[in-house]
Design a protein around this motif. Structure first.
Motif, short mmCIF file in Angstrom:
data_model
loop_
_atom_site.label_atom_id
_atom_site.label_comp_id
_atom_site.label_asym_id
_atom_site.label_seq_id
_atom_site.Cartn_x
_atom_site.Cartn_y
_atom_site.Cartn_z
N VAL A 1 75.71 34.29 36.00
CA VAL A 1 76.33 34.28 34.66
C VAL A 1 75.97 33.03 33.87
CG1 VAL A 1 78.53 34.13 33.45
CG2 VAL A 1 78.25 35.81 35.25
N ASP A 2 76.06 31.87 34.49
CA ASP A 2 75.83 30.62 33.76
C ASP A 2 74.42 30.56 33.16
OD1 ASP A 2 78.35 29.75 34.26
OD2 ASP A 2 77.81 28.46 35.96
N GLY A 3 73.45 31.20 33.84
CA GLY A 3 72.09 31.21 33.32
C GLY A 3 71.89 32.11 32.12
N LEU A 4 72.91 32.90 31.78
CA LEU A 4 72.82 33.81 30.63
C LEU A 4 73.66 33.32 29.46
CD1 LEU A 4 73.07 37.22 32.51
CD2 LEU A 4 71.03 35.92 31.88
N LEU A 5 74.05 32.06 29.53
CA LEU A 5 74.88 31.47 28.48
C LEU A 5 74.17 30.31 27.81
CD1 LEU A 5 78.24 31.32 30.46
CD2 LEU A 5 77.71 32.90 28.59
N THR A 6 74.51 30.09 26.58
CA THR A 6 74.09 28.89 25.86
C THR A 6 75.38 28.24 25.34
OG1 THR A 6 72.67 28.03 24.09
CG2 THR A 6 73.74 30.16 23.69
N THR A 7 75.29 27.40 24.33
CA THR A 7 76.50 26.76 23.80
C THR A 7 76.53 26.87 22.27
OG1 THR A 7 75.44 24.57 23.61
CG2 THR A 7 76.58 25.10 25.69
N ARG A 8 77.74 26.72 21.72
CA ARG A 8 77.94 26.65 20.27
C ARG A 8 78.84 25.46 19.98
NH1 ARG A 8 80.32 31.04 17.19
NH2 ARG A 8 81.87 31.26 18.84
N TRP A 9 78.78 24.98 18.74
CA TRP A 9 79.65 23.89 18.29
C TRP A 9 80.64 24.44 17.27
CZ3 TRP A 9 79.32 19.23 20.63
CH2 TRP A 9 78.14 18.92 21.32
N LEU A 10 81.91 24.15 17.47
CA LEU A 10 82.97 24.59 16.56
C LEU A 10 83.66 23.36 15.98
CD1 LEU A 10 84.55 27.38 18.82
CD2 LEU A 10 82.63 27.58 17.22
N MET A 11 83.73 23.29 14.67
CA MET A 11 84.37 22.13 14.02
C MET A 11 85.57 22.59 13.21
SD MET A 11 82.69 19.23 11.50
CE MET A 11 82.06 18.21 12.85
N ARG A 12 86.65 21.79 13.28
CA ARG A 12 87.88 22.09 12.54
C ARG A 12 88.26 20.86 11.72
NH1 ARG A 12 88.33 24.41 17.61
NH2 ARG A 12 88.68 26.67 17.61
N GLY A 13 88.30 21.03 10.42
CA GLY A 13 88.64 19.91 9.54
C GLY A 13 89.72 20.31 8.56
N SER A 14 89.92 19.47 7.54
CA SER A 14 90.94 19.76 6.51
C SER A 14 90.42 19.30 5.15
CB SER A 14 92.26 19.05 6.85
OG SER A 14 92.04 17.67 7.05
N GLY A 15 89.25 19.83 4.81
CA GLY A 15 88.65 19.49 3.53
C GLY A 15 87.67 18.34 3.59
N HIS A 16 87.24 17.95 4.78
CA HIS A 16 86.32 16.82 4.93
C HIS A 16 84.96 17.10 4.29
CE1 HIS A 16 89.29 15.93 8.03
NE2 HIS A 16 88.81 14.70 8.09
N VAL A 17 84.39 16.08 3.66
CA VAL A 17 83.04 16.15 3.11
C VAL A 17 82.27 14.92 3.55
CG1 VAL A 17 83.71 17.53 1.10
CG2 VAL A 17 83.75 15.02 0.96
N VAL A 18 80.94 15.03 3.53
CA VAL A 18 80.11 13.89 3.97
C VAL A 18 79.97 12.87 2.84
CG1 VAL A 18 77.80 13.21 4.73
CG2 VAL A 18 78.86 15.27 5.66
N ASN A 19 79.50 13.31 1.68
CA ASN A 19 79.35 12.43 0.51
C ASN A 19 78.67 11.12 0.89
OD1 ASN A 19 79.57 11.63 -2.16
ND2 ASN A 19 81.60 10.70 -1.86
N LYS A 20 77.50 11.28 1.56
CA LYS A 20 76.68 10.14 1.99
C LYS A 20 77.44 9.17 2.90
CE LYS A 20 73.90 10.41 -2.21
NZ LYS A 20 72.87 11.22 -1.56
N ASP A 21 78.46 9.70 3.59
CA ASP A 21 79.25 8.93 4.58
C ASP A 21 79.99 7.74 3.96
OD1 ASP A 21 78.43 10.54 6.77
OD2 ASP A 21 76.53 9.45 6.86
N LYS A 22 80.28 7.82 2.65
CA LYS A 22 80.94 6.69 1.98
C LYS A 22 82.41 6.57 2.34
CE LYS A 22 78.01 6.79 -2.17
NZ LYS A 22 78.01 7.07 -3.65
N ASP A 23 83.09 7.72 2.43
CA ASP A 23 84.55 7.67 2.55
C ASP A 23 85.06 8.22 3.87
OD1 ASP A 23 84.76 6.74 -0.16
OD2 ASP A 23 84.33 8.81 -0.78
N ILE A 24 84.24 8.19 4.91
CA ILE A 24 84.66 8.73 6.20
C ILE A 24 84.49 7.68 7.28
CG2 ILE A 24 82.38 9.75 6.71
CD1 ILE A 24 83.96 12.13 7.96
N ASP A 25 85.50 7.56 8.11
CA ASP A 25 85.48 6.57 9.19
C ASP A 25 85.27 7.32 10.51
OD1 ASP A 25 85.74 4.36 10.76
OD2 ASP A 25 87.93 4.30 10.66
#
Length: 423
Positions: free
Chosen positions: A391-415
């Motif tokens: 079974v493990d050889g037939l799996l890959t992975t995914r990334w799941l992200m949960r935020g609340s309105g976050h934006v990158v905006n050139k990383d100016k306002d995110i810590d």
């Protein structure tokens, strides 16, 4: 037709992934029960294939793979139930990270998508592969050899009826019946995510050369047993005989036994050869052993017999044995027989094969025996899965992200904090 089947399998796999894990578990148990309940019908269809094979030019090794032996259906059902009892592998949380305040990221296991399995002879491979695909949430297209057409159609029908009763779509497991469709399927790199060929070197090589789809598998099963100078004679005989005789047509059967030169002078090599011959094995000699032990010459140093024939060679040290295996093996399964634990551990570290054993038959290289429930095949690839693929050889992975309105905006306002969170 081929593209339609692939699209249906893709849609069905997405349905299966979205369902509760209990539905996939129910489907597996339904398959196990259905195989047992329909055993007599399956064996009747297998008998038709065996009768038809008498009029085909089929090698003896292929005929062995074609026959469903006594107890095989029960063994398959047992493996499928074991798979059903295990933890659901889909959506398993592998990593959690606090990226920033109120922004969380997790990595989860996920199906590959749609698998295409092309296999020769072995009808017992069909329920194993189908069960692993269901457990891992993948869609599946199966193409078996014409020599097993009756068996494959029967088993496929039993399986899709069983999963439909359990709540999964029938299109999740498709059976390709026309040889002409293989070429079309191999072109569907946007619909099929992985091809796993199970069969001859010729089959695997052809598929690798005729598709853009990633291919997982092995072309050769040239397995070795090295008998060290400090080997226990009783273990040598039993392991060597079992590795060859238990199922000589299997890819994990030994094809070459390497004896330390001290085993020749002690008589251990001669006794082991006599034990092999008493078990019905024809013994050939490598370049050195043909002269030293008076054996008929082997076809080559890298010959896969697939029957009750084995090559014997003589080496002067474990280092020479390791070099010989790397030069002539197929990186499938190799074994050392010795009572010297240090030498055993050194062999395990140094031999670059998918499976490496100390004082154990090469026949243990198997998904069922490894406790994987079943296997889709054995891979000698160094990318993704290696060895028996469960079974493990037939799996890959995914990334799941949960935020609340976050934006990158050139990383100016995110810590960014990137803190590891408990699973």
């Amino acid at each position: 037709m081929a593209d339609v089947m692939a699209e249906e399998a893709r849609r069905a796999s997405r349905v299966a992934q979205a369902l509760d894990a209990s539905v996939r578990t129910k489907a597996l148990l339904s398959i196990a029960d259905a195989l047992v309940e329909n055993e007599s019908v399956i064996l009747q269809e297998n008998h038709k294939d065996l009768e038809a094979a008498k009029n085909m030019d089929i090698p003896a090794a292929t005929l062995q793979r074609l026959k469903l032996k006594d107890g095989k259906i029960a063994q398959l059902a047992k493996g499928i139930r074991s798979l059903a009892e295990g933890e659901d592998p889909v959506g398993r949380r592998l990593r959690r990270t606090k990226v920033a305040e109120g922004l969380e990221l997790e990595q989860v296991s996920a199906p590959l998508g749609v698998l295409l399995i092309i296999f020769e002879a072995r009808p017992d491979a069909l329920p194993q592969i189908a069960s692993l695909s269901i457990r891992s949430g993948n869609g599946l297209l199966l193409k078996g050899g014409k020599e097993a057409s009756h068996s494959n159609r029967c088993i496929h029908g039993v399986i899709v009826d069983a999963i439909e009763r359990a709540g999964l779509p029938r299109d999740l497991i498709g059976l390709v019946t026309s040889r002409d469709e293989i070429a079309d399927l191999l072109k569907l790199d946007k619909l099929i995510d992985l091809v796993i060929p199970r069969g001859s070197n010729q089959l695997v090589t052809h598929i690798q050369q005729n598709t853009k789809i990633p291919v997982l598998g092995h072309a050769d099963g040239i397995c070795h047993v090295y008998v060290d100078e400090k080997a226990d004679p009783a273990k040598v005989s039993s392991i060597c005989v079992d590795s060859k005789v238990d199922y000589p047509a299997a890819c994990n059967a030994v094809e070459c036994i390497l004896f330390h030169r001290a085993c020749v002078s002690s008589g251990l090599a001669g006794k082991t050869i006599a034990d092999l011959e008493a078990a019905g094995v024809s013994v050939r000699g490598g370049t050195g052993a043909a002269g030293e032990l008076g054996l008929p010459p082997a076809p080559s140093a890298s010959h896969e017999y697939g029957d009750l024939t084995v090559t014997v060679e003589v080496v002067g040290s474990m280092e020479e044995a390791v070099d010989y295996i790397h030069a002539n093996g197929s990186a499938h399964t190799d074994c050392i027989i010795t009572e010297d634990k240090e030498a055993g551990e050194d062999f395990l570290k140094r031999v670059d094969s998918a499976c490496v054993f100390h004082n154990a038959s090469t026949r243990f290289s198997d998904g069922f025996r490894f406790g994987l429930g079943a296997e889709v095949g054995i891979s000698t690839s160094r990318i993704h899965a290696r060895g028996p693929v469960g079974v493990d050889g037939l799996l890959t992975t995914r990334w799941l992200m949960r935020g609340s309105g976050h934006v990158v905006n050139k990383d100016k306002d995110i810590d960014y904090v990137h803190e590891t969170m408990p699973l």
